[in-house]
Write a protein that holds these residues in place. Sequence first.
Motif, PDB file in Angstrom:
ATOM      1  N   GLN A 254       0.828  -1.208   0.000  1.00  0.00           N
ATOM      2  CA  GLN A 254       0.000   0.000   0.000  1.00  0.00           C
ATOM      3  C   GLN A 254       0.862   1.258   0.000  1.00  0.00           C
ATOM      4  OE1 GLN A 254      -2.398  -0.703   3.447  1.00  0.00           O
ATOM      5  NE2 GLN A 254      -3.933  -1.877   2.331  1.00  0.00           N
ATOM      6  N   ASP A 255       1.948   1.243   0.768  1.00  0.00           N
ATOM      7  CA  ASP A 255       2.850   2.401   0.791  1.00  0.00           C
ATOM      8  C   ASP A 255       3.470   2.644  -0.579  1.00  0.00           C
ATOM      9  OD1 ASP A 255       2.286   2.800   3.461  1.00  0.00           O
ATOM     10  OD2 ASP A 255       4.122   1.830   4.182  1.00  0.00           O
ATOM     11  N   SER A 256       3.823   1.560  -1.260  1.00  0.00           N
ATOM     12  CA  SER A 256       4.397   1.684  -2.602  1.00  0.00           C
ATOM     13  C   SER A 256       3.370   2.272  -3.564  1.00  0.00           C
ATOM     14  CB  SER A 256       4.856   0.313  -3.094  1.00  0.00           C
ATOM     15  OG  SER A 256       5.278   0.379  -4.426  1.00  0.00           O
ATOM     16  N   GLN A 257       2.130   1.791  -3.497  1.00  0.00           N
ATOM     17  CA  GLN A 257       1.079   2.324  -4.358  1.00  0.00           C
ATOM     18  C   GLN A 257       0.817   3.792  -4.060  1.00  0.00           C
ATOM     19  OE1 GLN A 257      -2.115  -0.371  -3.518  1.00  0.00           O
ATOM     20  NE2 GLN A 257      -1.489  -1.816  -5.091  1.00  0.00           N
ATOM     21  N   LYS A 258       0.819   4.181  -2.791  1.00  0.00           N
ATOM     22  CA  LYS A 258       0.596   5.571  -2.404  1.00  0.00           C
ATOM     23  C   LYS A 258       1.715   6.460  -2.923  1.00  0.00           C
ATOM     24  CE  LYS A 258      -0.121   8.552   1.653  1.00  0.00           C
ATOM     25  NZ  LYS A 258       0.109   9.701   0.853  1.00  0.00           N
ATOM     26  N   TYR A 259       2.954   5.979  -2.828  1.00  0.00           N
ATOM     27  CA  TYR A 259       4.100   6.754  -3.294  1.00  0.00           C
ATOM     28  C   TYR A 259       3.959   7.079  -4.782  1.00  0.00           C
ATOM     29  CZ  TYR A 259       8.781   7.720  -4.999  1.00  0.00           C
ATOM     30  OH  TYR A 259       9.857   8.279  -5.625  1.00  0.00           O
ATOM     31  N   TYR A 260       3.646   6.068  -5.593  1.00  0.00           N
ATOM     32  CA  TYR A 260       3.542   6.285  -7.030  1.00  0.00           C
ATOM     33  C   TYR A 260       2.309   7.109  -7.402  1.00  0.00           C
ATOM     34  CZ  TYR A 260       7.511   3.274  -7.732  1.00  0.00           C
ATOM     35  OH  TYR A 260       8.775   2.753  -7.709  1.00  0.00           O
ATOM     36  N   PHE A 261       1.224   6.998  -6.649  1.00  0.00           N
ATOM     37  CA  PHE A 261       0.051   7.827  -6.902  1.00  0.00           C
ATOM     38  C   PHE A 261       0.336   9.272  -6.556  1.00  0.00           C
ATOM     39  CE2 PHE A 261      -3.782   9.982  -5.454  1.00  0.00           C
ATOM     40  CZ  PHE A 261      -4.583   9.842  -6.567  1.00  0.00           C
ATOM     41  N   ASP A 262       0.983   9.512  -5.416  1.00  0.00           N
ATOM     42  CA  ASP A 262       1.231  10.880  -4.952  1.00  0.00           C
ATOM     43  C   ASP A 262       2.217  11.637  -5.840  1.00  0.00           C
ATOM     44  OD1 ASP A 262      -0.538  10.526  -2.914  1.00  0.00           O
ATOM     45  OD2 ASP A 262       0.990  10.213  -1.362  1.00  0.00           O
ATOM     46  N   ARG A 263       3.012  10.925  -6.629  1.00  0.00           N
ATOM     47  CA  ARG A 263       3.972  11.614  -7.498  1.00  0.00           C
ATOM     48  C   ARG A 263       3.274  12.483  -8.541  1.00  0.00           C
ATOM     49  NH1 ARG A 263       8.485   7.683  -9.861  1.00  0.00           N
ATOM     50  NH2 ARG A 263       6.693   7.184 -11.144  1.00  0.00           N
ATOM     51  N   SER A 264       2.101  12.074  -8.994  1.00  0.00           N
ATOM     52  CA  SER A 264       1.422  12.829 -10.051  1.00  0.00           C
ATOM     53  C   SER A 264       0.151  13.527  -9.571  1.00  0.00           C
ATOM     54  CB  SER A 264       1.078  11.886 -11.209  1.00  0.00           C
ATOM     55  OG  SER A 264       0.204  10.881 -10.758  1.00  0.00           O
ATOM     56  N   SER A 265      -0.162  13.446  -8.296  1.00  0.00           N
ATOM     57  CA  SER A 265      -1.389  14.093  -7.807  1.00  0.00           C
ATOM     58  C   SER A 265      -1.113  15.558  -7.466  1.00  0.00           C
ATOM     59  CB  SER A 265      -1.936  13.359  -6.589  1.00  0.00           C
ATOM     60  OG  SER A 265      -1.043  13.455  -5.517  1.00  0.00           O
ATOM     61  N   LYS A 266      -2.164  16.363  -7.501  1.00  0.00           N
ATOM     62  CA  LYS A 266      -2.050  17.794  -7.205  1.00  0.00           C
ATOM     63  C   LYS A 266      -3.078  18.156  -6.139  1.00  0.00           C
ATOM     64  CE  LYS A 266      -1.055  18.648 -12.034  1.00  0.00           C
ATOM     65  NZ  LYS A 266      -1.611  19.144 -13.275  1.00  0.00           N
ATOM     66  N   SER A 267      -2.776  19.161  -5.354  1.00  0.00           N
ATOM     67  CA  SER A 267      -3.735  19.653  -4.368  1.00  0.00           C
ATOM     68  C   SER A 267      -4.795  20.485  -5.072  1.00  0.00           C
ATOM     69  CB  SER A 267      -3.028  20.517  -3.322  1.00  0.00           C
ATOM     70  OG  SER A 267      -2.093  19.749  -2.614  1.00  0.00           O
ATOM     71  N   LEU A 268      -6.028  20.347  -4.648  1.00  0.00           N
ATOM     72  CA  LEU A 268      -7.121  21.118  -5.228  1.00  0.00           C
ATOM     73  C   LEU A 268      -7.257  22.459  -4.514  1.00  0.00           C
ATOM     74  CD1 LEU A 268      -9.790  18.287  -5.545  1.00  0.00           C
ATOM     75  CD2 LEU A 268      -8.401  19.271  -7.374  1.00  0.00           C
ATOM     76  N   PRO A 269      -7.707  23.488  -5.231  1.00  0.00           N
ATOM     77  CA  PRO A 269      -7.900  24.792  -4.570  1.00  0.00           C
ATOM     78  C   PRO A 269      -9.060  24.695  -3.564  1.00  0.00           C
ATOM     79  CG  PRO A 269      -8.695  24.859  -6.817  1.00  0.00           C
ATOM     80  CD  PRO A 269      -8.021  23.545  -6.643  1.00  0.00           C
ATOM     81  N   ASP A 270      -9.003  25.554  -2.560  1.00  0.00           N
ATOM     82  CA  ASP A 270     -10.072  25.586  -1.543  1.00  0.00           C
ATOM     83  C   ASP A 270     -11.375  26.064  -2.174  1.00  0.00           C
ATOM     84  OD1 ASP A 270      -8.319  24.750   0.407  1.00  0.00           O
ATOM     85  OD2 ASP A 270      -7.806  26.805   1.023  1.00  0.00           O
ATOM     86  N   LEU A 271     -12.478  25.542  -1.669  1.00  0.00           N
ATOM     87  CA  LEU A 271     -13.801  25.933  -2.151  1.00  0.00           C
ATOM     88  C   LEU A 271     -14.418  26.936  -1.163  1.00  0.00           C
ATOM     89  CD1 LEU A 271     -15.213  22.461  -3.211  1.00  0.00           C
ATOM     90  CD2 LEU A 271     -14.314  24.233  -4.691  1.00  0.00           C
ATOM     91  N   CYS A 272     -15.187  27.873  -1.719  1.00  0.00           N
ATOM     92  CA  CYS A 272     -15.891  28.858  -0.896  1.00  0.00           C
ATOM     93  C   CYS A 272     -17.372  28.492  -0.865  1.00  0.00           C
ATOM     94  CB  CYS A 272     -15.738  30.257  -1.483  1.00  0.00           C
ATOM     95  SG  CYS A 272     -14.018  30.782  -1.604  1.00  0.00           S
ATOM     96  N   PRO A 273     -18.084  28.837   0.234  1.00  0.00           N
ATOM     97  CA  PRO A 273     -19.532  28.575   0.282  1.00  0.00           C
ATOM     98  C   PRO A 273     -20.248  29.271  -0.869  1.00  0.00           C
ATOM     99  CG  PRO A 273     -18.705  29.182   2.428  1.00  0.00           C
ATOM    100  CD  PRO A 273     -17.584  29.398   1.471  1.00  0.00           C
ATOM    101  N   GLY A 274     -21.154  28.559  -1.521  1.00  0.00           N
ATOM    102  CA  GLY A 274     -21.920  29.116  -2.630  1.00  0.00           C
ATOM    103  C   GLY A 274     -21.243  28.943  -3.976  1.00  0.00           C
ATOM    104  N   GLN A 275     -20.006  28.526  -4.024  1.00  0.00           N
ATOM    105  CA  GLN A 275     -19.282  28.346  -5.275  1.00  0.00           C
ATOM    106  C   GLN A 275     -19.792  27.080  -5.978  1.00  0.00           C
ATOM    107  OE1 GLN A 275     -15.097  27.944  -4.639  1.00  0.00           O
ATOM    108  NE2 GLN A 275     -14.578  27.884  -6.800  1.00  0.00           N
TER     109      GLN A 275
END
Length: 90
Positions: free
Chosen positions: A67-88
Amino acid sequence: MLRKVTECQIPLSLALLEYSNTPIAAIGLSPSQMLLLHHLKSKIPTHSDLLKPHSHSEVPARLRARQDSQKYYFDRSSKSLPDLCPGQSV
């Protein structure tokens, strides 16, 4: 597997039995070994020692490493999403 079962006229129960006896490459143990602590008896000749229960205390560590190996390879290409505001709209 289902296609082969229907083409070769093999009972589905035998195909599922062999599937549960097939080891998972990253762990080195089959699903039947992890659940029942031994191989299931099938039509393929098996040494009698493999049919006796054995303790597999290293399974959780192997699963965690996989699982750690899978997480490592997934996290290499993932990006953080911008925060959402109420009503958006999303």
